[in-house]
Design a protein around this motif. Structure first.
Motif, PDB file in Angstrom:
ATOM      1  N   TYR A  28       0.831  -1.128   0.039  1.00  0.00           N
ATOM      2  CA  TYR A  28       0.020   0.040   0.125  1.00  0.00           C
ATOM      3  C   TYR A  28       1.031   1.260   0.076  1.00  0.00           C
ATOM      4  O   TYR A  28       1.958   1.233   0.441  1.00  0.00           O
ATOM      5  CB  TYR A  28      -0.817   0.019   1.243  1.00  0.00           C
ATOM      6  CG  TYR A  28      -2.197  -0.776   0.955  1.00  0.00           C
ATOM      7  CD1 TYR A  28      -1.833  -2.405   0.702  1.00  0.00           C
ATOM      8  CD2 TYR A  28      -3.382  -0.632   1.209  1.00  0.00           C
ATOM      9  CE1 TYR A  28      -2.828  -3.337   0.907  1.00  0.00           C
ATOM     10  CE2 TYR A  28      -4.539  -1.553   1.191  1.00  0.00           C
ATOM     11  CZ  TYR A  28      -4.246  -2.933   0.893  1.00  0.00           C
ATOM     12  OH  TYR A  28      -5.157  -3.937   0.742  1.00  0.00           O
ATOM     13  N   VAL A  72     -10.109   2.131   3.982  1.00  0.00           N
ATOM     14  CA  VAL A  72     -10.908   3.365   4.161  1.00  0.00           C
ATOM     15  C   VAL A  72     -12.379   3.022   3.762  1.00  0.00           C
ATOM     16  O   VAL A  72     -12.342   2.787   2.488  1.00  0.00           O
ATOM     17  CB  VAL A  72      -9.994   4.364   3.268  1.00  0.00           C
ATOM     18  CG1 VAL A  72     -10.928   5.794   3.049  1.00  0.00           C
ATOM     19  CG2 VAL A  72      -8.853   4.754   3.837  1.00  0.00           C
ATOM     20  N   GLN A  73     -13.249   3.147   4.480  1.00  0.00           N
ATOM     21  CA  GLN A  73     -14.650   2.713   4.044  1.00  0.00           C
ATOM     22  C   GLN A  73     -15.495   4.141   3.738  1.00  0.00           C
ATOM     23  O   GLN A  73     -16.460   4.305   4.440  1.00  0.00           O
ATOM     24  CB  GLN A  73     -15.300   2.202   5.058  1.00  0.00           C
ATOM     25  CG  GLN A  73     -14.396   0.796   5.725  1.00  0.00           C
ATOM     26  CD  GLN A  73     -14.171  -0.066   4.510  1.00  0.00           C
ATOM     27  OE1 GLN A  73     -14.982  -0.416   3.686  1.00  0.00           O
ATOM     28  NE2 GLN A  73     -12.971  -0.842   4.513  1.00  0.00           N
ATOM     29  N   SER A  75     -17.857   5.551   0.759  1.00  0.00           N
ATOM     30  CA  SER A  75     -18.535   5.308  -0.274  1.00  0.00           C
ATOM     31  C   SER A  75     -19.925   6.142  -0.319  1.00  0.00           C
ATOM     32  O   SER A  75     -20.239   6.715   0.690  1.00  0.00           O
ATOM     33  CB  SER A  75     -18.929   3.799  -0.266  1.00  0.00           C
ATOM     34  OG  SER A  75     -19.230   3.417  -1.744  1.00  0.00           O
ATOM     35  N   ARG A  79     -21.921   7.649  -6.401  1.00  0.00           N
ATOM     36  CA  ARG A  79     -20.982   8.283  -6.238  1.00  0.00           C
ATOM     37  C   ARG A  79     -20.199   8.645  -7.677  1.00  0.00           C
ATOM     38  O   ARG A  79     -19.914   8.021  -8.440  1.00  0.00           O
ATOM     39  CB  ARG A  79     -19.804   7.518  -5.389  1.00  0.00           C
ATOM     40  CG  ARG A  79     -18.477   8.248  -5.112  1.00  0.00           C
ATOM     41  CD  ARG A  79     -17.537   7.518  -4.396  1.00  0.00           C
ATOM     42  NE  ARG A  79     -16.469   7.899  -3.868  1.00  0.00           N
ATOM     43  CZ  ARG A  79     -15.720   7.607  -2.881  1.00  0.00           C
ATOM     44  NH1 ARG A  79     -15.884   6.149  -2.717  1.00  0.00           N
ATOM     45  NH2 ARG A  79     -14.711   8.161  -2.370  1.00  0.00           N
ATOM     46  N   GLY A 107     -13.247  -4.275  -4.312  1.00  0.00           N
ATOM     47  CA  GLY A 107     -13.308  -3.261  -3.250  1.00  0.00           C
ATOM     48  C   GLY A 107     -14.751  -2.619  -3.015  1.00  0.00           C
ATOM     49  O   GLY A 107     -14.718  -1.195  -3.230  1.00  0.00           O
ATOM     50  N   GLU A 113     -21.660   1.026  -4.460  1.00  0.00           N
ATOM     51  CA  GLU A 113     -21.358   0.780  -5.777  1.00  0.00           C
ATOM     52  C   GLU A 113     -22.136  -0.289  -6.135  1.00  0.00           C
ATOM     53  O   GLU A 113     -22.700  -0.408  -7.160  1.00  0.00           O
ATOM     54  CB  GLU A 113     -19.772   0.564  -5.860  1.00  0.00           C
ATOM     55  CG  GLU A 113     -19.414   0.758  -7.312  1.00  0.00           C
ATOM     56  CD  GLU A 113     -17.884   0.845  -7.388  1.00  0.00           C
ATOM     57  OE1 GLU A 113     -17.291   1.050  -6.210  1.00  0.00           O
ATOM     58  OE2 GLU A 113     -17.399   0.485  -8.373  1.00  0.00           O
ATOM     59  N   ASP A 136     -14.483  -7.610  -1.065  1.00  0.00           N
ATOM     60  CA  ASP A 136     -13.585  -6.601  -0.116  1.00  0.00           C
ATOM     61  C   ASP A 136     -12.900  -7.687   0.672  1.00  0.00           C
ATOM     62  O   ASP A 136     -13.277  -8.942   0.834  1.00  0.00           O
ATOM     63  CB  ASP A 136     -14.484  -5.655   0.290  1.00  0.00           C
ATOM     64  CG  ASP A 136     -14.084  -4.448   0.780  1.00  0.00           C
ATOM     65  OD1 ASP A 136     -14.325  -3.532   0.169  1.00  0.00           O
ATOM     66  OD2 ASP A 136     -13.189  -4.603   1.897  1.00  0.00           O
ATOM     67  N   LEU A 199      -7.427  -8.154  -3.342  1.00  0.00           N
ATOM     68  CA  LEU A 199      -6.605  -7.890  -4.759  1.00  0.00           C
ATOM     69  C   LEU A 199      -5.053  -8.081  -4.437  1.00  0.00           C
ATOM     70  O   LEU A 199      -4.241  -8.042  -5.449  1.00  0.00           O
ATOM     71  CB  LEU A 199      -6.754  -6.299  -5.209  1.00  0.00           C
ATOM     72  CG  LEU A 199      -8.185  -6.092  -5.594  1.00  0.00           C
ATOM     73  CD1 LEU A 199      -8.473  -4.699  -5.661  1.00  0.00           C
ATOM     74  CD2 LEU A 199      -8.604  -6.994  -6.867  1.00  0.00           C
ATOM     75  N   ARG A 214     -13.360   1.022  -8.000  1.00  0.00           N
ATOM     76  CA  ARG A 214     -13.381   2.496  -7.997  1.00  0.00           C
ATOM     77  C   ARG A 214     -12.718   2.790  -6.424  1.00  0.00           C
ATOM     78  O   ARG A 214     -12.991   2.425  -5.603  1.00  0.00           O
ATOM     79  CB  ARG A 214     -14.715   3.428  -8.241  1.00  0.00           C
ATOM     80  CG  ARG A 214     -15.277   2.587  -9.450  1.00  0.00           C
ATOM     81  CD  ARG A 214     -16.705   3.692  -9.663  1.00  0.00           C
ATOM     82  NE  ARG A 214     -16.046   4.817 -10.234  1.00  0.00           N
ATOM     83  CZ  ARG A 214     -16.285   6.085  -9.652  1.00  0.00           C
ATOM     84  NH1 ARG A 214     -17.473   6.355  -9.029  1.00  0.00           N
ATOM     85  NH2 ARG A 214     -15.813   7.197 -10.132  1.00  0.00           N
ATOM     86  N   ASN A 215     -11.847   3.788  -6.564  1.00  0.00           N
ATOM     87  CA  ASN A 215     -11.098   4.332  -5.318  1.00  0.00           C
ATOM     88  C   ASN A 215     -10.537   3.385  -4.490  1.00  0.00           C
ATOM     89  O   ASN A 215     -10.666   3.495  -3.130  1.00  0.00           O
ATOM     90  CB  ASN A 215     -12.386   5.164  -4.618  1.00  0.00           C
ATOM     91  CG  ASN A 215     -13.037   6.266  -5.370  1.00  0.00           C
ATOM     92  OD1 ASN A 215     -12.357   6.912  -6.063  1.00  0.00           O
ATOM     93  ND2 ASN A 215     -14.383   6.047  -5.448  1.00  0.00           N
TER      94      ASN A 215
HETATM   95  C1  LIG Z   1     -12.815   4.047  -0.340  1.00  0.00           C
HETATM   96  S1  LIG Z   1     -13.403   2.362  -0.403  1.00  0.00           S
HETATM   97  C2  LIG Z   1     -14.090   2.273  -2.156  1.00  0.00           C
HETATM   98  C3  LIG Z   1     -15.603   1.924  -2.152  1.00  0.00           C
HETATM   99  C4  LIG Z   1     -16.351   1.849  -3.508  1.00  0.00           C
HETATM  100  N1  LIG Z   1     -15.741   1.097  -4.364  1.00  0.00           N
HETATM  101  C5  LIG Z   1     -16.541   3.268  -4.019  1.00  0.00           C
HETATM  102  O1  LIG Z   1     -15.722   3.994  -4.832  1.00  0.00           O
HETATM  103  O2  LIG Z   1     -17.529   4.227  -3.351  1.00  0.00           O
HETATM  104  C6  LIG Z   1     -12.101   1.195  -0.677  1.00  0.00           C
HETATM  105  C7  LIG Z   1     -12.253  -0.076  -0.292  1.00  0.00           C
HETATM  106  O3  LIG Z   1     -11.361  -1.143  -0.972  1.00  0.00           O
HETATM  107  C8  LIG Z   1     -11.134  -2.074   0.023  1.00  0.00           C
HETATM  108  N2  LIG Z   1      -9.585  -2.598  -0.144  1.00  0.00           N
HETATM  109  C9  LIG Z   1      -8.552  -2.384   0.525  1.00  0.00           C
HETATM  110  N3  LIG Z   1      -7.607  -3.226   0.144  1.00  0.00           N
HETATM  111  C10 LIG Z   1      -8.127  -4.190  -0.630  1.00  0.00           C
HETATM  112  C11 LIG Z   1      -7.780  -5.418  -1.305  1.00  0.00           C
HETATM  113  N4  LIG Z   1      -6.387  -5.520  -0.845  1.00  0.00           N
HETATM  114  N5  LIG Z   1      -8.704  -6.165  -1.973  1.00  0.00           N
HETATM  115  C12 LIG Z   1      -9.998  -5.841  -2.100  1.00  0.00           C
HETATM  116  N6  LIG Z   1     -10.301  -4.399  -1.299  1.00  0.00           N
HETATM  117  C13 LIG Z   1      -9.728  -3.964  -0.786  1.00  0.00           C
HETATM  118  C14 LIG Z   1     -11.281  -1.438   1.439  1.00  0.00           C
HETATM  119  O4  LIG Z   1     -11.702  -2.297   2.395  1.00  0.00           O
HETATM  120  C15 LIG Z   1     -12.650  -0.456   1.008  1.00  0.00           C
HETATM  121  O5  LIG Z   1     -13.604  -1.096   1.138  1.00  0.00           O
END
Ligand SMILES: C[S@@+](CC[C@H](N)C(=O)[O-])C[C@H]1O[C@@H](n2cnc3c(N)ncnc32)[C@H](O)[C@@H]1O
Length: 275
Positions: A28, A72-73, A75, A79, A107, A113, A136, A199, A214-215
């Motif tokens: 990260y 980071v949660q 959403s 969006r 994610g 989403e 997720d 991922l 996304r994001n």
């Molecule tokens: C900011 S949120 C995005 C939520 C949504 N996709 C949106 O755009 O509104 C980021 C999400 O990525 C997830 N995340 C972080 N690392 C991840 C990984 N290695 N594999 C899958 N999801 C992951 C987090 O748990 C979080 O729920």
């Protein structure tokens, strides 16, 4: 720059999280991860990352709190409405031509989403042939996604987003107000599955025609972005679509040449037929 003691402790903490809880945050982007870990350190009353590591290793009940800082949660429903408008007006006409359709929301956080796409596919008449997989790594987020209940005070924003995305009905058709929350229509869940998938650590998910991620890439360093986009590439069927967040792009990833820009503004890509 020489390594500081905090640099060392930071790396050791990530290593401890990996070994004890099997979550891999080593790829990260460091600045934002470290900032969030400092906040966790303060919240948990620890002076150093080493102290935090000690707490996390010896008290498993602390880990969910730490995970809420590591991921980071944030959403919203629909969006960035222009993205959903582009999906509706430009991507769906292609998706419509498939007899059956699989969509992967990687994610997916607390599900907004996924529900946005489920509503959009219903409005566009392709719901019955579509399966949406929301994945997720945060189990608490996935639980909320499965419940599909959102705070009522978020509904005005969601309604406005839905309208701007070209929504063809009223958002209120899709939820009922109960128990102080907006409970989304259980029928939207008929064609959706939420599951745990990383991922950073897991392999290709399934063969899909559309990936919406996304994001999420924004939190990854270049290598991990390459890994994630590689998974999307291998999951996508011939000429499948990939949608990213407003501040994300394939430009510097290893797989940029395997995709064409389908909608540059909305960060929607299409897998090249020859790759
Ligand atoms: C900011 S949120 C995005 C939520 C949504 N996709 C949106 O755009 O509104 C980021 C999400 O990525 C997830 N995340 C972080 N690392 C991840 C990984 N290695 N594999 C899958 N999801 C992951 C987090 O748990 C979080 O729920």
């Amino acid at each position: 720059m020489p390594e500081t003691v905090e640099d060392i402790e930071f790396r050791l903490l990530l290593e401890a999280v990996l070994r004890k809880y099997h979550y891999d945050f080593r790829g990260y982007s460091v600045a934002s991860l470290r900032r969030r870990l400092r906040q966790a350190r303060e919240r948990l009353g620890c002076r150093t990352f080493s102290q935090l590591q000690d707490r996390v290793l010896h008290d498993p009940s602390v880990f969910p709190t730490l995970l809420s800082y590591l991921t980071v949660q944030v959403s919203e429903l629909f969006r960035d409405p222009a993205y959903f408008r582009a999906v509706r007006e430009q991507v769906v006409p292609y998706l419509r031509t498939y007899p059956s359709l699989k969509v992967w929301v990687a994610g997916c956080s607390t599900g907004e989403e996924v529900y946005s796409l489920a509503i959009l596919f219903r409005e566009e008449g392709v719901e019955d042939r579509t399966m949406i997989y929301g994945t997720d790594i945060n189990p608490e987020a996935l639980r909320k996604a499965e419940a599909g209940v959102y705070e009522l005070d978020r509904i005005p924003l969601f309604t406005e987003n839905h309208r701007k995305s070209g929504g063809k009905s009223s958002l209120s058709d899709y939820y009922t107000a109960a128990y102080g929350g907006a409970v989304f229509d259980k029928n939207l869940r008929r064609r959706t599955v939420f599951s745990d998938h990383s991922l950073a650590a897991d392999e290709v998910f399934a063969e899909v025609q559309f990936v919406s991620c996304r994001n999420v890439l924004i939190y990854f360093d270049r290598e991990l972005q390459n890994r994630a986009v590689g998974l999307f590439h291998d999951s996508l069927s011939h000429k499948g679509f990939l949608g990213l967040g407003a501040r994300e792009s394939l430009r510097f990833t290893r797989h940029a040449d395997s995709f064409e820009e389908f909608d540059r503004e909305e960060r929607i890509y299409r897998k090249r037929g020859d790759r």
